[in-house]
Write a protein that holds these residues in place. Structure first.
Motif, PDB file in Angstrom:
ATOM      1  N   PRO A 573       0.726  -1.394  -0.101  1.00  0.00           N
ATOM      2  CA  PRO A 573      -0.074  -0.007  -0.343  1.00  0.00           C
ATOM      3  C   PRO A 573       0.672   1.615   0.229  1.00  0.00           C
ATOM      4  O   PRO A 573       0.593   1.847  -0.045  1.00  0.00           O
ATOM      5  N   MET A 574       2.505   1.158   0.112  1.00  0.00           N
ATOM      6  CA  MET A 574       2.763   2.208  -0.221  1.00  0.00           C
ATOM      7  C   MET A 574       3.796   2.898  -1.042  1.00  0.00           C
ATOM      8  O   MET A 574       4.435   3.770  -0.913  1.00  0.00           O
ATOM      9  N   ILE A 575       2.960   2.191  -2.116  1.00  0.00           N
ATOM     10  CA  ILE A 575       3.886   2.390  -3.613  1.00  0.00           C
ATOM     11  C   ILE A 575       3.583   3.620  -3.736  1.00  0.00           C
ATOM     12  O   ILE A 575       2.317   4.682  -3.577  1.00  0.00           O
ATOM     13  N   ARG A 576       4.661   4.312  -4.038  1.00  0.00           N
ATOM     14  CA  ARG A 576       3.612   5.958  -4.742  1.00  0.00           C
ATOM     15  C   ARG A 576       3.620   5.775  -6.437  1.00  0.00           C
ATOM     16  O   ARG A 576       4.258   5.141  -6.558  1.00  0.00           O
ATOM     17  N   PRO A 577       3.449   6.916  -6.649  1.00  0.00           N
ATOM     18  CA  PRO A 577       3.138   7.261  -8.071  1.00  0.00           C
ATOM     19  C   PRO A 577       4.386   7.548  -8.490  1.00  0.00           C
ATOM     20  O   PRO A 577       5.070   8.070  -8.344  1.00  0.00           O
ATOM     21  N   SER A 578       4.831   6.997  -9.779  1.00  0.00           N
ATOM     22  CA  SER A 578       5.516   7.587 -10.918  1.00  0.00           C
ATOM     23  C   SER A 578       5.599   8.456 -12.040  1.00  0.00           C
ATOM     24  O   SER A 578       4.180   8.498 -12.600  1.00  0.00           O
ATOM     25  N   PHE A 579       6.864   9.190 -11.416  1.00  0.00           N
ATOM     26  CA  PHE A 579       6.830  10.526 -13.057  1.00  0.00           C
ATOM     27  C   PHE A 579       7.819  10.248 -13.767  1.00  0.00           C
ATOM     28  O   PHE A 579       8.498   9.989 -13.902  1.00  0.00           O
ATOM     29  N   ALA A 580       7.073  11.068 -15.167  1.00  0.00           N
ATOM     30  CA  ALA A 580       8.445  10.599 -15.473  1.00  0.00           C
ATOM     31  C   ALA A 580       8.174  12.119 -16.804  1.00  0.00           C
ATOM     32  O   ALA A 580       7.200  12.657 -17.059  1.00  0.00           O
ATOM     33  N   HIS A 581       9.356  12.788 -17.185  1.00  0.00           N
ATOM     34  CA  HIS A 581       9.316  13.309 -18.798  1.00  0.00           C
ATOM     35  C   HIS A 581       9.840  12.573 -19.812  1.00  0.00           C
ATOM     36  O   HIS A 581      10.619  12.068 -19.797  1.00  0.00           O
ATOM     37  N   THR A 582       9.643  12.977 -20.950  1.00  0.00           N
ATOM     38  CA  THR A 582       9.438  11.692 -22.293  1.00  0.00           C
ATOM     39  C   THR A 582       9.366  12.766 -23.128  1.00  0.00           C
ATOM     40  O   THR A 582       8.713  13.344 -24.106  1.00  0.00           O
ATOM     41  N   LEU A 583      10.929  12.541 -24.211  1.00  0.00           N
ATOM     42  CA  LEU A 583      10.939  13.263 -25.933  1.00  0.00           C
ATOM     43  C   LEU A 583      10.398  12.339 -26.534  1.00  0.00           C
ATOM     44  O   LEU A 583      10.934  11.542 -26.674  1.00  0.00           O
ATOM     45  N   ASP A 584       9.911  12.581 -27.601  1.00  0.00           N
ATOM     46  CA  ASP A 584       9.285  12.522 -28.613  1.00  0.00           C
ATOM     47  C   ASP A 584       9.632  11.756 -30.198  1.00  0.00           C
ATOM     48  O   ASP A 584       9.457  13.533 -30.386  1.00  0.00           O
ATOM     49  N   ALA A 585      10.543  11.536 -30.757  1.00  0.00           N
ATOM     50  CA  ALA A 585      10.879  12.852 -32.281  1.00  0.00           C
ATOM     51  C   ALA A 585      10.565  11.417 -33.823  1.00  0.00           C
ATOM     52  O   ALA A 585      11.341  10.421 -33.376  1.00  0.00           O
ATOM     53  N   PHE A 586      10.473  12.614 -35.039  1.00  0.00           N
ATOM     54  CA  PHE A 586      10.459  11.227 -35.815  1.00  0.00           C
ATOM     55  C   PHE A 586      10.812  12.238 -36.791  1.00  0.00           C
ATOM     56  O   PHE A 586      10.903  13.662 -37.124  1.00  0.00           O
TER      57      PHE A 586
END
Length: 795
Positions: A573-586
């Protein structure tokens, strides 16, 4: 991310974004709307296709985010002749234009004889998504929806889970809406690929989507355009170590203002077979587990869609998805423990499990097209999802000697695990041109309520009866409220440039009864995108966003599940949410598409093993890692090499790096690089036979705290259409050389673990499908249930 920086980026996007817009309406000669006609925007100078759209139920279409220039449109629909609009110019003085009613004439061929001709599959990169066009393609014949996922670059589908590159929080939609987790597997396994028009992949969704969504895979289905009834029925049988079979059918009724679609998909009694070998090493001791599992199951899934067009501008829709699944799992485990190089003991564990699960999703939605120029859109919907699951396990374990002779008393126990999960959603979305109609503004708000009532009860068999064991029993009521709002602006301007920028705010409140867990967290989630279409037909794009990943509901409940005397699975029950910064290119160059991604992840959620040398016991739990860095780069080449040979090949290089404290280690660092290659090749043979050869390979790879050994495989198929293409026959042989074996390793601190598993992937499958009724088709109207991400967390 610094709040002032977020606000600056958002304000910058507000000032920088704008767009041009083109609208029109498609009708037949009787002035009746033609729904789901294909609209192509052509550059007037060279007829290059700039953008595409699909007309809606009232024949209307809208194309926005257009650059200044001179264009015309081409309208195509099966059973009609193509028609072109007059030339129109978009400029600073003319931000929007309506090409007026475009009237289609029926082709000379009798509509009753019109069939969708097979077209080569085509992978196309658009400004914000990757599109796999499969309508009429040989790859759909006799296949299921899940079979098409392996043709999509960057997409992997294993064990019911979908990933896009290194992104695992993938939202799967069907016509813009998502089924619950329980219905999803049945849909992918039974829904006919011949009822699919295209599959779209958004690799970095904007602020319009939930902040938990890393990527979107949308399956667009097709239905009859003609008044009356049409449908399809399919039978499939496959044989590996054990047999599997299924039957499904679909019907579409289109009458006046009503369009009703229904499907019934039945998985007949089938058996999934798997073997596993697990080796665990402790100081001065080793342990080997050998598992043989047989899972016998059956299911029935329904999908009912009803649309009522009040008039050309207002549509009411009802969606009902249901799934009923029954399954029995029988696992025979031999655990051999060796201490100080001497055989200490061997324990045989028999685990017989039963599971009943009922899932349904009910959605009522309203869509309105507003404004004199029909450029505004309002969507309101309410959705409820319920999952009722009743699972039980009956476990016997006993020490055995040579020749499997019993050597001690039998220990018996049972585990009862009923659960009820409810998901209630309310959402409103509104889109309108703003600031002189040069910009487009999308705004919306959303409320989510989730309730998970879970009980885990272990009873030990003592003195002829089962007695409650509080050590491995837990009851928990988990509730979650999420409030969200978003704003997104976009604009296109000269020389093919386009921008989009948005900001989403979410606030989540969590509470777990019977424990002290009560927490609230909120965040801002911006997104930015820049795209350009070049004069030579090439295009490129870059997107940047911030995301959050919430743990699944089941992992938050503080339960302890005894798998065998040496294996325990626990909730956290103590799992924390995870945050991410993501960059995509094509960068798209016609048949060749180059792509790349980088993500920085804080508090990454992953599976963690904990080893106890004193008891030789392993405990599995979901937990957070401090931070991680993931990336991938690659290329897709999709082209008809000759008139008889078409290829769709993707090569990817991937990597990640992790730095964290884990278990008893204050610092753990690991990194890895690997490559993936997939290639699908279709060869046309005489007499309309099609031969397909597919190969895949992945070098040794690192995923979370585990290392996957390299593996590869080859599959092939033959297909043929019969009886004026009303009947399709397909014969598949998968994993021809029986090389699709998974081998995992994990080594950190006291954990030293290897696993080898095989899931009966070498199979021969025969599919037979029959089409009846009208053969003129359309793409289904997209509509989201709104509970897309929340239901992905329901198990």
């Amino acid at each position: 991310m610094n709040a002032r920086l977020i606000i600056f980026l958002f304000l910058f996007s507000v000032q920088a974004l704008a767009q041009h817009q083109l609208t029109g309406r498609v009708t037949d000669t009787a002035k009746q709307p033609v729904a789901y006609a294909t609209v192509a925007l052509l550059r007037d100078t060279d007829s290059t296709v700039v953008k595409g759209a699909i007309s809606d139920e009232s024949g209307l279409f809208v194309m926005d985010k257009l650059a200044s220039g001179t264009y015309r449109t081409r309208i195509s629909a099966v059973g009609f002749k193509d028609v072109y609009s007059s030339v129109v110019t978009l400029s600073a003085e003319t931000a929007t234009a309506d090409v007026g009613p475009l009237i289609l004439e029926a082709s000379a061929q009798n509509l009753s004889e019109v069939t969708v001709k097979a077209q080569p599959s085509l992978v196309r990169q658009q400004a914000d998504r990757l599109v796999l066009n499969v309508e009429g393609s040989v790859i759909t014949r006799g296949n299921k929806a899940e079979d098409l996922l392996r043709y999509i670059p960057r997409v992997r589908y294993e064990g019911g889970a979908i990933s896009v590159g290194n992104k695992s929080n993938v939202l799967l939609q069907v016509d813009g809406r998502q089924m619950g987790q329980g219905s999803l597997a049945s849909f992918l396994q039974t829904f006919s690929a011949e009822d699919i028009v295209r599959i779209e992949v958004i690799t970095n969704p904007s602020a319009r989507y939930d902040a938990t969504v890393d990527a979107v895979v949308n399956i667009v289905t097709k239905k009859s355009r003609e008044q009356g009834i049409s449908g399809r029925s399919t039978l499939t049988y496959s044989q590996g170590q054990y047999s599997r079979s299924s039957a499904n059918g679909s019907l579409t009724l289109r009458q006046g203002k009503w369009t009703v679609f229904g499907s019934l998909n039945a998985t007949l009694p089938s058996t999934a077979y798997s073997t596993q070998t697990l080796d665990r090493t402790f100081p001065g001791a080793t342990q080997q587990n050998t598992l043989l599992t047989l899972n016998t199951y059956r299911s029935l899934a329904t999908n009912l869609n009803a649309d009522y067009a009040i008039n050309a501008r207002h549509v009411l829709s009802l969606r009902l998805n249901g799934n009923w699944r029954r399954g029995n799992t029988d696992t025979d485990t031999r655990t051999r423990s060796t201490v100080a190089a001497l055989a200490d003991s061997t324990i045989r564990t028999e685990n017989f499990g039963r599971e009943k699960a009922n899932v349904y999703d009910l959605n009522l939605s309203y869509k309105a097209t507003l404004g004199s120029d029909k450029s505004k859109e309002l969507t309101v919907f309410v959705t409820e999802s319920l999952l009722n699951k009743d699972a039980s396990q009956f476990i016997n374990y006993q020490r055995i000697g040579l020749n499997d002779a019993p050597d001690g008393p039998v220990t018996r126990l049972r585990i009862l695990n009923p659960s009820q999960q409810r998901n209630l959603i309310g959402q409103l979305d509104y889109a309108t041109p703003v600031l002189g109609k040069k910009w487009r503004l999308d705004v919306g708000t959303k409320y989510v309520f989730i309730r998970n009532d879970n009980t885990l009860q272990q009873d030990n068999f003592v003195n002829g009866q089962y007695q409650f064991d509080p050590t491995y029993s837990q009851a928990g009521l988990y509730q979650e409220h999420t409030y969200a709002a978003y704003s997104n602006l976009s604009r296109s301007w000269g020389k093919g440039w386009s921008w989009q920028g948005g900001l989403r705010i979410e606030r989540t409140e969590q509470h777990l009864a019977q424990s002290a867990l009560a927490r609230t967290y909120a965040g801002l989630f911006p997104s930015l995108g820049l795209n350009r279409s070049l004069a030579n037909g090439h295009s490129w794009g870059v997107t940047l966003s911030r995301k959050v990943s919430r743990p699944s509901l089941s992992s938050l409940v503080p339960y302890r599940n005894l798998i065998d005397p040496y294996t325990i699975i626990e909730g956290n029950p103590m799992i924390r949410p995870s945050f991410a910064h993501t960059l995509d290119a094509f960068y798209a160059l016609g048949s060749l598409n180059l792509f790349a991604n980088y993500s920085y992840i804080r508090d990454q959620i992953t599976t963690v093993l904990r080893a106890d040398p004193a008891t030789l016991r392993y405990t599995q739990v979901m937990d957070n890692l401090r931070n991680g860095n993931d990336f991938y780069v690659g290329a897709t080449y999709a082209k008809s090499i000759t008139k008889t040979w078409q290829t769709n090949t993707t090569l990817m290089g991937m990597g990640n790096q992790t730095s964290t404290a884990i278990n008893e280690l204050s610092q753990y660092r690991a990194a890895g690089l690997w490559v993936m290659l997939t290639s699908s090749n279709i060869i046309s043979l005489p007499r309309d036979w099609k031969y397909e050869l597919t190969g895949q390979y992945m070098s040794p790879a690192r995923m979370g705290l585990f290392t996957q050994k390299g593996f590869g495989g080859v599959s092939m198929s033959l297909t043929k259409s019969l009886l004026a293409k009303q009947v399709n026959l397909r014969i598949d042989v998968s994993d021809v050389f029986r090389t699709m074996t998974s081998r995992l390793e994990s080594n950190y601190g006291q954990v030293n673990f290897t696993m080898r598993s095989y899931n009966d992937s070498q199979r021969v499958k025969v599919s037979f499908s029959y089409n009846f009724g009208k053969k003129t088709v359309k793409a289904a109207r997209a509509g989201s249930l709104g509970n897309d991400e929340e239901k992905s967390r329901m198990r």
